[in-house]
Design a protein around this motif. Structure first.
Motif, PDB file in Angstrom:
ATOM      1  N   GLY A  51     -18.650  -6.895 -36.471  1.00 21.43           N
ATOM      2  CA  GLY A  51     -19.802  -7.511 -37.110  1.00 21.43           C
ATOM      3  C   GLY A  51     -19.441  -8.794 -37.825  1.00 21.43           C
ATOM      4  N   PHE A  52     -20.222  -9.123 -38.855  1.00 22.49           N
ATOM      5  CA  PHE A  52     -20.054 -10.342 -39.648  1.00 22.49           C
ATOM      6  C   PHE A  52     -19.371  -9.985 -40.961  1.00 22.49           C
ATOM      7  N   PRO A  53     -18.442 -10.836 -41.407  1.00 17.75           N
ATOM      8  CA  PRO A  53     -17.699 -11.865 -40.683  1.00 17.75           C
ATOM      9  C   PRO A  53     -16.348 -11.254 -40.319  1.00 17.75           C
ATOM     10  N   ASP A  54     -16.090 -11.078 -39.055  1.00 17.23           N
ATOM     11  CA  ASP A  54     -14.949 -10.270 -38.647  1.00 17.23           C
ATOM     12  C   ASP A  54     -14.513 -10.670 -37.242  1.00 17.23           C
ATOM     13  N   HIS A  55     -13.613  -9.895 -36.646  1.00 15.41           N
ATOM     14  CA  HIS A  55     -13.192 -10.160 -35.273  1.00 15.41           C
ATOM     15  C   HIS A  55     -12.622  -8.869 -34.694  1.00 15.41           C
ATOM     16  N   TRP A  56     -12.126  -8.934 -33.485  1.00 16.59           N
ATOM     17  CA  TRP A  56     -11.753  -7.724 -32.753  1.00 16.59           C
ATOM     18  C   TRP A  56     -10.763  -6.844 -33.497  1.00 16.59           C
ATOM     19  N   LEU A  57      -9.854  -7.456 -34.282  1.00 13.34           N
ATOM     20  CA  LEU A  57      -8.768  -6.705 -34.894  1.00 13.34           C
ATOM     21  C   LEU A  57      -9.238  -5.757 -36.003  1.00 13.34           C
ATOM     22  N   GLU A 165     -31.046 -10.329 -49.817  1.00 15.36           N
ATOM     23  CA  GLU A 165     -31.461 -11.661 -50.269  1.00 15.36           C
ATOM     24  C   GLU A 165     -30.566 -12.765 -49.723  1.00 15.36           C
ATOM     25  N   TYR A 166     -29.300 -12.452 -49.475  1.00 15.16           N
ATOM     26  CA  TYR A 166     -28.370 -13.454 -48.957  1.00 15.16           C
ATOM     27  C   TYR A 166     -28.830 -14.026 -47.619  1.00 15.16           C
ATOM     28  N   ARG A 183     -15.980 -16.972 -48.809  1.00 17.07           N
ATOM     29  CA  ARG A 183     -16.890 -15.822 -48.755  1.00 17.07           C
ATOM     30  C   ARG A 183     -16.595 -14.944 -47.537  1.00 17.07           C
ATOM     31  N   LEU A 184     -16.038 -15.529 -46.503  1.00 10.49           N
ATOM     32  CA  LEU A 184     -15.735 -14.771 -45.290  1.00 10.49           C
ATOM     33  C   LEU A 184     -14.567 -13.813 -45.494  1.00 10.49           C
ATOM     34  N   ARG A 195      -4.115 -12.012 -43.400  1.00  7.79           N
ATOM     35  CA  ARG A 195      -3.544 -13.122 -42.619  1.00  7.79           C
ATOM     36  C   ARG A 195      -4.250 -13.307 -41.286  1.00  7.79           C
ATOM     37  N   PRO A 196      -4.315 -12.282 -40.430  1.00  4.72           N
ATOM     38  CA  PRO A 196      -5.003 -12.494 -39.154  1.00  4.72           C
ATOM     39  C   PRO A 196      -6.497 -12.732 -39.316  1.00  4.72           C
ATOM     40  N   HIS A 197      -7.088 -12.136 -40.355  1.00  8.40           N
ATOM     41  CA  HIS A 197      -8.518 -12.347 -40.567  1.00  8.40           C
ATOM     42  C   HIS A 197      -8.804 -13.811 -40.895  1.00  8.40           C
ATOM     43  N   GLN A 198      -8.039 -14.394 -41.794  1.00 10.49           N
ATOM     44  CA  GLN A 198      -8.259 -15.791 -42.152  1.00 10.49           C
ATOM     45  C   GLN A 198      -8.032 -16.708 -40.959  1.00 10.49           C
ATOM     46  N   ALA A 199      -7.036 -16.404 -40.140  1.00  6.58           N
ATOM     47  CA  ALA A 199      -6.794 -17.212 -38.945  1.00  6.58           C
ATOM     48  C   ALA A 199      -7.962 -17.115 -37.977  1.00  6.58           C
TER      49      ALA A 199
END
Length: 293
Positions: A51-57, A165-166, A183-184, A195-199
């Motif tokens: 979902g938001f804000p994320d990725h496969w890992l 509300e966001y 915020r992510l 680390r991998p999330h920020q990348a």
């Protein structure tokens, strides 16, 4: 409804790194959009959708545990990380997102899969089960009410209106230019995952992320839908953290009205919106037990 006990969580960086090194990476192409996914294991196909804000890992703990019995596949949704990032708003309409799931399943040489979706991934999974039922063997949704329940709660539940509300900010045309990137990362508690999330977030399109809301979230003035949704005709497992401050538990009410097969709800005290991170072992346990029944 099953109340699950709370449990601990963070993992050492070395374990996460070993998992990352042990997966395969593939790209499936839907029209002109390339969808990246990671895969491991062999057996019945499980497709995980973040979902938001994320990725496969985000699914790594579930994948690591389930790959002994299943073919586990985790997508990067379009707009995120290593998948294509189209800019047009219509590229994020639900039908196109469901087709991305279809493309991944077909790329794996399968006709059907169990879909496991969190947040917007859950929204996509719900719609796949409703709009493309031939794709779905079983349905698992985390932290995302049925789409018709979302409309109902936004129309009638002041607490859900306040919790959402966001979205008013997200749907503004220039929101992606002003939303702080920090915020992510605010939800991440595990230093090894940061680390991998920020990348991944640095390599994603913030405009694309917000287009999910612009293209699919109920618009003001909020109204309950008066049409009947397509029936969900497969077994469904809903997993919800009771401390979720974004998708309130009231969204689970009456969901059985829209399903024609068995429904299981697992409510996990002490877990928030990112329940697969807050209580990973409990989530994996719930999925495995349910798949084996």
């Amino acid at each position: 409804m099953t109340n699950a006990p709370a449990g601990p969580c963070p993992e050492p960086p070395a374990k996460l790194t070993r998992f990352e090194e042990g997966v395969e990476h593939h790209f499936a192409v839907n029209m002109d959009v390339s969808i990246h996914y990671a895969a491991a294991g062999a057996g019945p196909l499980l497709v995980f959708i973040h979902g938001f804000p994320d990725h496969w890992l985000t699914w790594w703990r579930q994948m690591a545990d389930l790959r002994d019995s299943y073919r586990v596949v985790a997508m990067d949704l379009r707009g995120y990380n290593l998948s294509s990032q189209p800019t047009a708003l219509e590229a994020y309409e639900i039908g196109r997102l469901v087709d991305d799931v279809r493309t991944v399943i077909e790329h794996e040489g399968a006709e059907r899969a169990t879909l496991i979706g969190h947040d917007w991934g859950g929204f996509v999974a719900w719609h796949a089960a409703m709009d493309a039922p031939g794709l779905v063997e079983r349905l698992v949704v985390l932290s995302m009410p049925h789409p018709w329940a979302i409309a109902r709660e936004m129309a009638h539940n002041p607490l859900q209106q306040k919790a959402s509300e966001y979205v008013r900010t997200f749907v503004q045309p220039a929101a992606h230019l002003t939303l702080p990137l920090a915020r992510l990362d605010a939800w991440v508690k595990d230093p090894a995952y940061m680390r991998p999330h920020q990348a991944a977030m640095a390599g994603s399109s913030l405009e694309a992320m917000l287009n999910y809301y612009r293209a699919n979230w109920p618009a003001e003035p909020y109204r309950q839908r008066d049409d009947e949704p397509p029936r969900v005709n497969v077994p469904a497992l809903l997993i919800h953290g009771l401390e979720d401050v974004y998708a309130l538990p009231a969204g689970l009410n009456d969901v059985w009205r829209w399903l024609d097969d068995e429904l299981t709800i697992v409510a996990i005290p002490g877990a928030g919106h990112f329940v697969q991170h807050d209580r990973p072992q409990r989530v994996t346990q719930a999925i495995r037990r349910w798949l084996e029944t």
